[in-house]
Design a protein around this motif. Sequence first.
Motif, mmCIF file in Angstrom:
data_model
loop_
_atom_site.group_PDB
_atom_site.id
_atom_site.type_symbol
_atom_site.label_atom_id
_atom_site.label_comp_id
_atom_site.label_asym_id
_atom_site.label_seq_id
_atom_site.Cartn_x
_atom_site.Cartn_y
_atom_site.Cartn_z
ATOM 1 N N PHE A 235 0.811 -1.209 0.000
ATOM 2 C CA PHE A 235 0.000 0.000 0.000
ATOM 3 C C PHE A 235 0.853 1.272 0.000
ATOM 4 O O PHE A 235 0.377 2.353 0.319
ATOM 5 N N ASP A 236 2.148 1.127 -0.342
ATOM 6 C CA ASP A 236 3.011 2.303 -0.423
ATOM 7 C C ASP A 236 2.424 3.317 -1.399
ATOM 8 O O ASP A 236 1.967 2.963 -2.499
ATOM 9 N N GLY A 237 2.419 4.548 -0.989
ATOM 10 C CA GLY A 237 1.889 5.598 -1.854
ATOM 11 C C GLY A 237 0.444 5.943 -1.583
ATOM 12 O O GLY A 237 -0.058 6.955 -2.086
ATOM 13 N N THR A 238 -0.261 5.109 -0.789
ATOM 14 C CA THR A 238 -1.659 5.431 -0.490
ATOM 15 C C THR A 238 -1.775 6.559 0.515
ATOM 16 O O THR A 238 -2.800 7.227 0.596
ATOM 17 N N ALA A 239 -0.746 6.762 1.308
ATOM 18 C CA ALA A 239 -0.717 7.860 2.272
ATOM 19 C C ALA A 239 0.739 8.280 2.463
ATOM 20 O O ALA A 239 1.639 7.455 2.417
ATOM 21 N N HIS A 240 0.961 9.554 2.662
ATOM 22 C CA HIS A 240 2.329 10.060 2.792
ATOM 23 C C HIS A 240 2.378 11.134 3.872
ATOM 24 O O HIS A 240 1.367 11.758 4.208
ATOM 25 N N GLY A 241 3.574 11.344 4.424
ATOM 26 C CA GLY A 241 3.738 12.369 5.438
ATOM 27 C C GLY A 241 3.355 13.742 4.908
ATOM 28 O O GLY A 241 3.671 14.087 3.764
ATOM 29 N N GLN A 242 2.674 14.525 5.743
ATOM 30 C CA GLN A 242 2.183 15.833 5.299
ATOM 31 C C GLN A 242 1.828 16.708 6.491
ATOM 32 O O GLN A 242 1.692 16.242 7.613
ATOM 33 N N GLY A 243 1.684 18.000 6.218
ATOM 34 C CA GLY A 243 1.294 18.934 7.252
ATOM 35 C C GLY A 243 -0.154 18.772 7.657
ATOM 36 O O GLY A 243 -1.002 18.340 6.865
ATOM 37 N N VAL A 244 -0.457 19.092 8.911
ATOM 38 C CA VAL A 244 -1.827 19.041 9.421
ATOM 39 C C VAL A 244 -2.084 20.291 10.250
ATOM 40 O O VAL A 244 -1.159 20.951 10.726
ATOM 41 N N ALA A 245 -3.356 20.617 10.410
ATOM 42 C CA ALA A 245 -3.747 21.778 11.212
ATOM 43 C C ALA A 245 -5.047 21.470 11.936
ATOM 44 O O ALA A 245 -5.876 20.678 11.462
ATOM 45 N N THR A 246 -5.250 22.091 13.091
ATOM 46 C CA THR A 246 -6.488 21.957 13.845
ATOM 47 C C THR A 246 -6.632 23.151 14.767
ATOM 48 O O THR A 246 -5.742 24.008 14.850
ATOM 49 N N THR A 247 -7.751 23.229 15.460
ATOM 50 C CA THR A 247 -7.998 24.308 16.425
ATOM 51 C C THR A 247 -8.463 23.700 17.739
ATOM 52 O O THR A 247 -9.360 22.858 17.763
ATOM 53 N N LEU A 248 -7.831 24.125 18.813
ATOM 54 C CA LEU A 248 -8.208 23.678 20.156
ATOM 55 C C LEU A 248 -8.952 24.807 20.848
ATOM 56 O O LEU A 248 -8.410 25.901 21.040
ATOM 57 N N ASN A 249 -10.211 24.558 21.212
ATOM 58 C CA ASN A 249 -11.020 25.550 21.924
ATOM 59 C C ASN A 249 -11.010 25.241 23.419
ATOM 60 O O ASN A 249 -11.427 24.163 23.835
ATOM 61 N N LEU A 250 -10.532 26.192 24.209
ATOM 62 C CA LEU A 250 -10.475 26.023 25.659
ATOM 63 C C LEU A 250 -11.576 26.842 26.323
ATOM 64 O O LEU A 250 -11.877 27.954 25.887
ATOM 65 N N PRO A 251 -12.179 26.320 27.385
ATOM 66 C CA PRO A 251 -13.363 26.956 27.985
ATOM 67 C C PRO A 251 -13.026 28.093 28.945
ATOM 68 O O PRO A 251 -11.891 28.245 29.401
ATOM 69 N N ASP A 252 -14.053 28.896 29.257
ATOM 70 C CA ASP A 252 -13.969 29.804 30.403
ATOM 71 C C ASP A 252 -13.876 28.959 31.671
ATOM 72 O O ASP A 252 -14.508 27.900 31.776
ATOM 73 N N LEU A 253 -13.111 29.430 32.641
ATOM 74 C CA LEU A 253 -13.061 28.812 33.965
ATOM 75 C C LEU A 253 -13.560 29.842 34.976
ATOM 76 O O LEU A 253 -12.972 30.913 35.125
ATOM 77 N N ILE A 254 -14.653 29.525 35.652
ATOM 78 C CA ILE A 254 -15.276 30.446 36.603
ATOM 79 C C ILE A 254 -15.387 29.736 37.945
ATOM 80 O O ILE A 254 -15.944 28.631 38.035
ATOM 81 N N THR A 255 -14.856 30.347 38.998
ATOM 82 C CA THR A 255 -14.878 29.732 40.316
ATOM 83 C C THR A 255 -15.281 30.748 41.368
ATOM 84 O O THR A 255 -14.780 31.878 41.367
ATOM 85 N N VAL A 256 -16.198 30.368 42.234
ATOM 86 C CA VAL A 256 -16.557 31.183 43.404
ATOM 87 C C VAL A 256 -16.505 30.270 44.624
ATOM 88 O O VAL A 256 -16.744 29.061 44.520
ATOM 89 N N GLY A 257 -16.174 30.832 45.766
ATOM 90 C CA GLY A 257 -16.102 30.000 46.959
ATOM 91 C C GLY A 257 -15.832 30.811 48.206
ATOM 92 O O GLY A 257 -15.760 32.047 48.165
ATOM 93 N N GLY A 258 -15.712 30.107 49.302
ATOM 94 C CA GLY A 258 -15.484 30.772 50.568
ATOM 95 C C GLY A 258 -14.741 29.874 51.533
ATOM 96 O O GLY A 258 -14.651 28.655 51.331
ATOM 97 N N SER A 259 -14.191 30.495 52.552
ATOM 98 C CA SER A 259 -13.561 29.734 53.633
ATOM 99 C C SER A 259 -14.011 30.336 54.959
ATOM 100 O O SER A 259 -14.220 31.554 55.069
ATOM 101 N N TYR A 260 -14.164 29.480 55.952
ATOM 102 C CA TYR A 260 -14.578 29.932 57.279
ATOM 103 C C TYR A 260 -13.698 29.267 58.323
ATOM 104 O O TYR A 260 -13.591 28.030 58.378
ATOM 105 N N ALA A 261 -13.032 30.076 59.119
ATOM 106 C CA ALA A 261 -12.129 29.567 60.148
ATOM 107 C C ALA A 261 -12.919 29.231 61.403
ATOM 108 O O ALA A 261 -13.387 30.127 62.116
ATOM 109 N N LEU A 262 -13.077 27.943 61.685
ATOM 110 C CA LEU A 262 -13.757 27.515 62.897
ATOM 111 C C LEU A 262 -12.863 27.694 64.121
ATOM 112 O O LEU A 262 -13.354 27.887 65.236
ATOM 113 N N SER A 263 -11.544 27.619 63.884
ATOM 114 C CA SER A 263 -10.557 27.808 64.943
ATOM 115 C C SER A 263 -9.239 28.114 64.250
ATOM 116 O O SER A 263 -9.148 28.061 63.019
#
Length: 296
Positions: A235-263
Amino acid sequence: MRMIAQVFTLISVVMIAAPERARAGGFALSEQSTLAAGTGGAGVARAGDAAAAWYNPALLAGSPGWTTGLGVMALSPQIHAKSIDGGWQEKSVAAVKTPPHLYASYAVGSAAIGVSGNVPFGSGIEWPDAWEGQFEALRSAISVYRVSPFGAYRIGRVSVAAGPYFDVATLETERALNFVDTAGLVNIGVQGDGFGLHAATAFQATDALLVGAAYKSRHSIAMEGWADFVTPGAFDGTAHGQGVATTLNLPDLITVGGSYALSPVVLRLADVAVATWSVYDDMLIDFEDEETTDVT
């Protein structure tokens, strides 16, 4: 104050008693320090931790002098796959990943500057060479290395922080090619970079109660690289090395929180984090040669 303590206790009990509510966060790595990992990733309202440079840099304003931290996390992702009819099942190859992190900040008076360097997104899976799904995947690994400088300032009980961040992303994937009575191989490697913005705030409501929030913006990374093909002699010649491209979509990161010192030695923490994974639907691997079928 007693009611506030009871609320934080209730939140903690619910989170412990209902672990099935926890969900995988795509390929986000929520644990970015030993302290945060020990409390389920909660860190947006934890003062006194160098990892605040990542979780909530506003907490570092007003902490005089240097605050630094360096380390790695040991992770071992694994997937168990099986056919719907129960005809076969397979486990991915166990392997330990060690994403690093580095945090540093310096504060004078009410102001602070600093930087965090870590891997907020990443994963890697390897399957046995001859497993049933070899034509879908053999190995895949994705890593996003992020550097986030920031400036922070405190006014009374309120502090704020903001800055840009810069990402370098790499993606490698390998799968077998089906040539009916024999198999070939394709290995794809791409990389790219991008940037976004992050902001955070903290409010010291009382001596015991601290509330925090942090936001890291979504963005897209254009990635380019190369695809190598290994084909049987006939199957030589059916596929050959070549350049590729893609896009990676990264999400928003949203965090809310709290801490309470019991002691002085007991601290209750609770975070709620949201990642907008709807921005990541699929990835199209676009081959340079139009005769090579693109892969989603």
